[in-house]
Write a protein that holds these residues in place. Structure first.
Motif, PDB file in Angstrom:
ATOM      1  N   GLY A  35       0.798  -1.217   0.000  1.00 31.31           N
ATOM      2  CA  GLY A  35       0.000   0.000   0.000  1.00 31.31           C
ATOM      3  C   GLY A  35       0.832   1.268   0.000  1.00 31.31           C
ATOM      4  N   SER A  36       2.163   1.155   0.220  1.00 31.88           N
ATOM      5  CA  SER A  36       2.977   2.367   0.265  1.00 31.88           C
ATOM      6  C   SER A  36       3.298   2.879  -1.132  1.00 31.88           C
ATOM      7  CB  SER A  36       4.262   2.126   1.049  1.00 31.88           C
ATOM      8  OG  SER A  36       5.089   1.206   0.366  1.00 31.88           O
ATOM      9  N   GLU A  37       3.233   2.008  -2.142  1.00 32.04           N
ATOM     10  CA  GLU A  37       3.462   2.445  -3.515  1.00 32.04           C
ATOM     11  C   GLU A  37       2.146   3.001  -4.044  1.00 32.04           C
ATOM     12  OE1 GLU A  37       5.163  -0.578  -5.955  1.00 32.04           O
ATOM     13  OE2 GLU A  37       6.641  -1.102  -4.456  1.00 32.04           O
ATOM     14  N   LEU A  38       2.113   4.305  -4.274  1.00 29.89           N
ATOM     15  CA  LEU A  38       0.863   4.923  -4.686  1.00 29.89           C
ATOM     16  C   LEU A  38       0.627   4.822  -6.180  1.00 29.89           C
ATOM     17  CD1 LEU A  38       0.891   8.039  -2.371  1.00 29.89           C
ATOM     18  CD2 LEU A  38      -0.266   5.855  -2.053  1.00 29.89           C
ATOM     19  N   MET A  39       1.672   4.516  -6.959  1.00 25.34           N
ATOM     20  CA  MET A  39       1.501   4.393  -8.399  1.00 25.34           C
ATOM     21  C   MET A  39       2.441   3.312  -8.916  1.00 25.34           C
ATOM     22  SD  MET A  39       1.963   7.267 -11.432  1.00 25.34           S
ATOM     23  CE  MET A  39       0.730   8.358 -10.787  1.00 25.34           C
ATOM     24  N   SER A  40       1.965   2.558  -9.893  1.00 24.31           N
ATOM     25  CA  SER A  40       2.796   1.574 -10.583  1.00 24.31           C
ATOM     26  C   SER A  40       2.316   1.515 -12.027  1.00 24.31           C
ATOM     27  CB  SER A  40       2.716   0.197  -9.909  1.00 24.31           C
ATOM     28  OG  SER A  40       1.404  -0.319 -10.016  1.00 24.31           O
ATOM     29  N   ALA A  41       3.077   0.832 -12.861  1.00 25.31           N
ATOM     30  CA  ALA A  41       2.725   0.722 -14.277  1.00 25.31           C
ATOM     31  C   ALA A  41       2.904  -0.721 -14.715  1.00 25.31           C
ATOM     32  CB  ALA A  41       3.595   1.646 -15.121  1.00 25.31           C
ATOM     33  N   LYS A  42       2.178  -1.091 -15.742  1.00 23.69           N
ATOM     34  CA  LYS A  42       2.283  -2.432 -16.303  1.00 23.69           C
ATOM     35  C   LYS A  42       2.329  -2.306 -17.818  1.00 23.69           C
ATOM     36  CE  LYS A  42       0.073  -6.953 -16.208  1.00 23.69           C
ATOM     37  NZ  LYS A  42       1.145  -7.759 -15.716  1.00 23.69           N
ATOM     38  N   ARG A  43       3.269  -3.008 -18.417  1.00 18.22           N
ATOM     39  CA  ARG A  43       3.360  -3.023 -19.883  1.00 18.22           C
ATOM     40  C   ARG A  43       2.175  -3.795 -20.451  1.00 18.22           C
ATOM     41  NH1 ARG A  43       8.804  -1.940 -21.823  1.00 18.22           N
ATOM     42  NH2 ARG A  43      10.203  -1.718 -20.063  1.00 18.22           N
ATOM     43  N   THR A  44       1.799  -3.479 -21.669  1.00 20.38           N
ATOM     44  CA  THR A  44       0.755  -4.220 -22.372  1.00 20.38           C
ATOM     45  C   THR A  44       1.384  -4.874 -23.594  1.00 20.38           C
ATOM     46  OG1 THR A  44       0.097  -2.381 -23.808  1.00 20.38           O
ATOM     47  CG2 THR A  44      -0.948  -2.498 -21.619  1.00 20.38           C
ATOM     48  N   THR A  45       0.596  -5.547 -24.385  1.00 19.18           N
ATOM     49  CA  THR A  45       1.129  -6.167 -25.598  1.00 19.18           C
ATOM     50  C   THR A  45       1.523  -5.124 -26.636  1.00 19.18           C
ATOM     51  OG1 THR A  45      -1.119  -6.424 -26.442  1.00 19.18           O
ATOM     52  CG2 THR A  45      -0.163  -8.309 -25.274  1.00 19.18           C
ATOM     53  N   GLU A  46       0.989  -3.926 -26.540  1.00 17.59           N
ATOM     54  CA  GLU A  46       1.347  -2.819 -27.441  1.00 17.59           C
ATOM     55  C   GLU A  46       2.533  -2.079 -26.819  1.00 17.59           C
ATOM     56  OE1 GLU A  46       2.016   0.091 -29.908  1.00 17.59           O
ATOM     57  OE2 GLU A  46       0.572  -1.467 -30.455  1.00 17.59           O
ATOM     58  N   PRO A  47       3.685  -1.962 -27.516  1.00 19.59           N
ATOM     59  CA  PRO A  47       4.885  -1.383 -26.905  1.00 19.59           C
ATOM     60  C   PRO A  47       4.774   0.099 -26.509  1.00 19.59           C
ATOM     61  CG  PRO A  47       5.291  -1.966 -29.197  1.00 19.59           C
ATOM     62  CD  PRO A  47       3.920  -2.438 -28.871  1.00 19.59           C
ATOM     63  N   ARG A  48       3.761   0.797 -27.000  1.00 19.63           N
ATOM     64  CA  ARG A  48       3.589   2.211 -26.644  1.00 19.63           C
ATOM     65  C   ARG A  48       2.510   2.435 -25.594  1.00 19.63           C
ATOM     66  NH1 ARG A  48       1.387   4.540 -31.195  1.00 19.63           N
ATOM     67  NH2 ARG A  48       1.372   6.477 -30.023  1.00 19.63           N
ATOM     68  N   VAL A  49       1.906   1.361 -25.097  1.00 17.86           N
ATOM     69  CA  VAL A  49       0.769   1.494 -24.176  1.00 17.86           C
ATOM     70  C   VAL A  49       1.125   0.913 -22.807  1.00 17.86           C
ATOM     71  CG1 VAL A  49      -1.643   0.877 -23.763  1.00 17.86           C
ATOM     72  CG2 VAL A  49      -0.874   1.425 -26.081  1.00 17.86           C
ATOM     73  N   LEU A  50       0.816   1.675 -21.747  1.00 15.88           N
ATOM     74  CA  LEU A  50       1.000   1.234 -20.366  1.00 15.88           C
ATOM     75  C   LEU A  50      -0.320   1.363 -19.628  1.00 15.88           C
ATOM     76  CD1 LEU A  50       4.254   3.141 -19.329  1.00 15.88           C
ATOM     77  CD2 LEU A  50       4.067   0.731 -19.922  1.00 15.88           C
ATOM     78  N   THR A  51      -0.516   0.517 -18.628  1.00 15.66           N
ATOM     79  CA  THR A  51      -1.640   0.668 -17.707  1.00 15.66           C
ATOM     80  C   THR A  51      -1.065   1.191 -16.405  1.00 15.66           C
ATOM     81  OG1 THR A  51      -2.851  -1.142 -18.736  1.00 15.66           O
ATOM     82  CG2 THR A  51      -3.519  -0.495 -16.515  1.00 15.66           C
ATOM     83  N   ILE A  52      -1.543   2.344 -15.973  1.00 15.70           N
ATOM     84  CA  ILE A  52      -1.088   2.971 -14.740  1.00 15.70           C
ATOM     85  C   ILE A  52      -2.077   2.618 -13.635  1.00 15.70           C
ATOM     86  CG2 ILE A  52      -0.619   5.186 -13.600  1.00 15.70           C
ATOM     87  CD1 ILE A  52       1.357   4.558 -15.789  1.00 15.70           C
ATOM     88  N   SER A  53      -1.581   2.130 -12.504  1.00 14.94           N
ATOM     89  CA  SER A  53      -2.413   1.872 -11.324  1.00 14.94           C
ATOM     90  C   SER A  53      -2.033   2.884 -10.263  1.00 14.94           C
ATOM     91  CB  SER A  53      -2.172   0.459 -10.785  1.00 14.94           C
ATOM     92  OG  SER A  53      -2.544  -0.498 -11.748  1.00 14.94           O
ATOM     93  N   PHE A  54      -3.030   3.418  -9.572  1.00 17.79           N
ATOM     94  CA  PHE A  54      -2.779   4.441  -8.569  1.00 17.79           C
ATOM     95  C   PHE A  54      -3.897   4.414  -7.540  1.00 17.79           C
ATOM     96  CE2 PHE A  54      -5.211   6.080 -12.040  1.00 17.79           C
ATOM     97  CZ  PHE A  54      -6.207   6.847 -11.457  1.00 17.79           C
ATOM     98  N   VAL A  55      -3.699   5.104  -6.442  1.00 16.17           N
ATOM     99  CA  VAL A  55      -4.719   5.207  -5.406  1.00 16.17           C
ATOM    100  C   VAL A  55      -5.454   6.517  -5.630  1.00 16.17           C
ATOM    101  CG1 VAL A  55      -5.158   5.375  -2.931  1.00 16.17           C
ATOM    102  CG2 VAL A  55      -3.360   3.855  -3.789  1.00 16.17           C
ATOM    103  N   GLY A  56      -6.782   6.436  -5.739  1.00 20.31           N
ATOM    104  CA  GLY A  56      -7.577   7.633  -5.997  1.00 20.31           C
ATOM    105  C   GLY A  56      -8.924   7.552  -5.309  1.00 20.31           C
ATOM    106  N   GLY A  57      -9.762   8.508  -5.634  1.00 26.40           N
ATOM    107  CA  GLY A  57     -11.100   8.558  -5.058  1.00 26.40           C
ATOM    108  C   GLY A  57     -12.047   7.591  -5.743  1.00 26.40           C
ATOM    109  N   ALA A  58     -13.252   7.517  -5.221  1.00 26.17           N
ATOM    110  CA  ALA A  58     -14.277   6.639  -5.784  1.00 26.17           C
ATOM    111  C   ALA A  58     -14.618   7.070  -7.204  1.00 26.17           C
ATOM    112  CB  ALA A  58     -15.523   6.670  -4.903  1.00 26.17           C
TER     113      ALA A  58
END
Length: 135
Positions: A35-58
């Motif tokens: 829970g201390s990492e507020l943002m992370s990223a994950k590569r997708t099958t497309e080399p120019r596209v990332l999925t960003i995960s973060f903590v936010g509001g509802a």
């Protein structure tokens, strides 16, 4: 410039660049408690596209609802990501003061880069820290 192996594969037009440095020379952002990492990223099958995960509001409309947008700044060595939140009041909002619970939700946004991520580092622009990018 960093040393790399260029690997060619039969039936694939572009070679794959693999960083050719010792694992001890790579930067890994420090990991803290869950829970201390507020943002992370994950590569997708497309080399120019990332999925960003973060903590936010509802998500969604309503008194506590927000929508999020990712803003990018790219250079040859880094991609800076800033996530902004915009309140999305629902039709029943009266403008009266409302108390919100301080609850964080895991949210995700898909971002498209100008160029492949390659060996560039991804940075949380709000906290000025490198973030983890999972394969």
């Amino acid at each position: 410039m960093l040393p790399a192996w260029l690997l060619s594969f039969q039936g694939v037009s572009d070679p794959a660049a693999v960083l050719a440095v010792a694992p001890s020379a790579l930067y890994e952002p420090p990991r803290g408690p869950i829970g201390s990492e507020l943002m992370s990223a994950k590569r997708t099958t497309e080399p120019r596209v990332l999925t960003i995960s973060f903590v936010g509001g509802a998500a969604g409309a309503g008194a506590c609802g927000v929508s999020n947008e990712a803003h990018l700044a790219e250079s040859a060595s880094a991609v800076a990501v800033l996530v902004s939140a915009v309140a999305t009041p629902g039709p029943s909002s009266s403008g009266a003061a409302v108390a919100f619970a301080a609850i964080g939700y895991v949210r995700r946004l898909t971002i498209t880069l100008r160029d492949r991520l390659g060996a560039r580092v991804v940075v949380d622009a709000q906290r000025h820290r490198a973030i983890r990018v999972d394969p």
